[in-house]
Design a protein around this motif. Structure first.
Motif, mmCIF file in Angstrom:
data_model
loop_
_atom_site.group_PDB
_atom_site.id
_atom_site.type_symbol
_atom_site.label_atom_id
_atom_site.label_comp_id
_atom_site.label_asym_id
_atom_site.label_seq_id
_atom_site.Cartn_x
_atom_site.Cartn_y
_atom_site.Cartn_z
ATOM 1 N N THR A 57 0.263 12.253 -5.346
ATOM 2 C CA THR A 57 -0.794 11.253 -5.530
ATOM 3 C C THR A 57 -0.187 9.895 -5.901
ATOM 4 O O THR A 57 0.998 9.797 -6.211
ATOM 5 C CB THR A 57 -1.755 11.686 -6.652
ATOM 6 O OG1 THR A 57 -0.981 11.927 -7.836
ATOM 7 C CG2 THR A 57 -2.498 12.950 -6.270
ATOM 8 N N SER A 58 -1.022 8.867 -5.902
ATOM 9 C CA SER A 58 -0.569 7.546 -6.353
ATOM 10 C C SER A 58 -1.644 6.960 -7.263
ATOM 11 O O SER A 58 -2.736 7.526 -7.406
ATOM 12 C CB SER A 58 -0.326 6.629 -5.153
ATOM 13 O OG SER A 58 -1.561 6.234 -4.585
ATOM 14 N N GLU A 59 -1.356 5.820 -7.822
ATOM 15 C CA GLU A 59 -2.352 5.137 -8.656
ATOM 16 C C GLU A 59 -3.512 4.635 -7.806
ATOM 17 O O GLU A 59 -4.572 4.302 -8.307
ATOM 18 C CB GLU A 59 -1.712 3.937 -9.381
ATOM 19 C CG GLU A 59 -0.599 4.308 -10.340
ATOM 20 C CD GLU A 59 -1.083 5.254 -11.415
ATOM 21 O OE1 GLU A 59 -2.138 4.978 -12.011
ATOM 22 O OE2 GLU A 59 -0.426 6.295 -11.638
ATOM 23 N N GLY A 103 0.607 6.437 -1.500
ATOM 24 C CA GLY A 103 1.355 5.283 -1.997
ATOM 25 C C GLY A 103 0.417 4.121 -2.301
ATOM 26 O O GLY A 103 -0.669 4.322 -2.856
ATOM 27 N N ASP A 104 0.832 2.915 -1.935
ATOM 28 C CA ASP A 104 -0.057 1.767 -2.174
ATOM 29 C C ASP A 104 -0.784 1.339 -0.892
ATOM 30 O O ASP A 104 -1.357 0.256 -0.822
ATOM 31 C CB ASP A 104 0.717 0.580 -2.783
ATOM 32 C CG ASP A 104 1.882 0.157 -1.906
ATOM 33 O OD1 ASP A 104 2.024 0.694 -0.785
ATOM 34 O OD2 ASP A 104 2.658 -0.716 -2.340
#
Ligand code: SF4
Length: 338
Positions: free
Chosen positions: A153-155, A197-198
């Motif tokens: 996962t990512s933010e 990712g972003d």
């Protein structure tokens, strides 16, 4: 109401020319996900390019003993294709665990690869969602996230990839054939889907002006020792909380080759080479399988409502590997859980 143009492509070259001229257009084949996305106004394409007439409906043997599956082969036809049943039953087993008979009749192989997450916030256009609207936030982080990812996962995004078939294709080391303005290329299945990712808005490494033409399976199909296990809230027409595709090659009671991929836990089918390496050379057994499961789940980061998925995935991996090593029969209409 969304107004859109409709055009039909008759060749792959036509389709590529059309999408290059209008990268915001969408290809439509079975439409089993895209039409829903348009109804919810998640997707608002100005043009639909109908690709159902492209000559991509064949299933053919490759010179090196593998199988080349046209991108427009319906999921049902593929699941029951004699070569899939005889040589790659893991693929058929996974397909038949997904969706409903009617959806599988319409859904194409290429569309299955490109289906989008079923995160409920993604479909709810009044809530923030980085995948739908980059930079707006992620409503699932801190929201209702029982079905979301625990790995990779990512933010920005904690969504999962919803496909069953892709979990099996990942385990079998498939590859994806694509065509774009610069010609054709082949993408290893492990590199086809992305982690968020972003840039969670980008699900895959397919370029906006490329089209999937086929999926290739290598010669080795693990037809004797395989299993696909899907854990979900109800027995049909539900997406996986956790699923596992396992394929083993045994010789004299020893595992000489091993593959497994996990679905429902990440933004792509989750495959960890070190976990498979831990199986090779071993005698099948619960302790060996648990160790592989632990390696596969290293680094799991559950959210508030989905911590149960870590143990569920661990047990599902052990059970699926056990079924694969036992050669448990996989009748799709009456699946025995051994
Ligand atoms: Fe959107 Fe991903 Fe967050 Fe779901 S998990 S709300 S798809 S950003």
């Amino acid at each position: 109401m969304i107004n859109f143009d409709y055009v039909r492509a008759n060749t792959v070259a036509d389709a590529v020319t059309m999408i290059k001229a209008d990268p915001k257009a969408k290809f439509i084949a079975g439409g089993t996900n895209l039409v829903d996305l348009m109804k919810y106004e998640v997707e608002r394409p100005g043009r639909l390019i109908d690709i159902t007439h492209l000559p991509l409906k064949a299933v053919e043997e490759t010179p090196d003993g593998g199988l080349l599956i046209g991108a427009l082969v319906p999921n049902t036809d593929l699941a029951y294709h004699p070569m899939i049943e005889a040589r790659y039953p893991l693929v058929g087993s996974a397909i038949l665990a997904g969706a409903s008979q009617q959806l599988r009749n319409m859904a194409s192989v290429g569309g299955n690869l490109l289906q989008r997450t079923r995160c409920s916030y993604f479909y709810d256009v009044v809530t923030p969602c980085n995948k739908r609207e980059p930079g707006s936030g992620c409503s699932a982080i801190g929201g209702l996230n029982r079905g979301h990812a625990i790995l990779g996962t990512s933010e920005a995004c904690i969504a999962t990839h919803p496909s069953d078939m892709c979990v099996a294709l990942a385990a079998l080391d498939a590859s994806v054939h694509v065509t774009g303005p610069n010609g054709t290329r082949r993408i290893a299945f492990k590199d086809f889907h992305r982690l968020p990712g972003d840039r969670p808005q980008q699900d895959t490494n397919l370029a906006p002006d490329e089209i999937i033409t086929a999926v290739e399976l290598p010669a080795k199909g693990f037809a004797s020792n395989y299993s696909y296990l899907k854990i979900r809230d109800r027995l049909s027409y539900a997406f996986a909380l956790v699923s596992v595709a396992a394929a083993l090659e045994l010789q004299g009671g020893t595992i000489i080759d091993a593959r497994f991929a996990v679905g429902g836990v990440a933004h792509k089918p989750w495959r960890v080479p070190a976990a498979e390496a831990a199986l090779r050379g071993q005698t099948p057994g619960a302790a060996v399988f648990r160790r592989a499961a632990d390696i596969a789940l290293e680094g799991a980061r559950p959210q508030e409502h989905n911590a149960f998925k870590v143990e569920l995935a661990r047990r599902a991996i052990v059970r699926t590997l056990t079924q694969a090593s036992n050669g448990t029969p996989q009748s799709q209409s009456d699946k025995k859980i051994a």
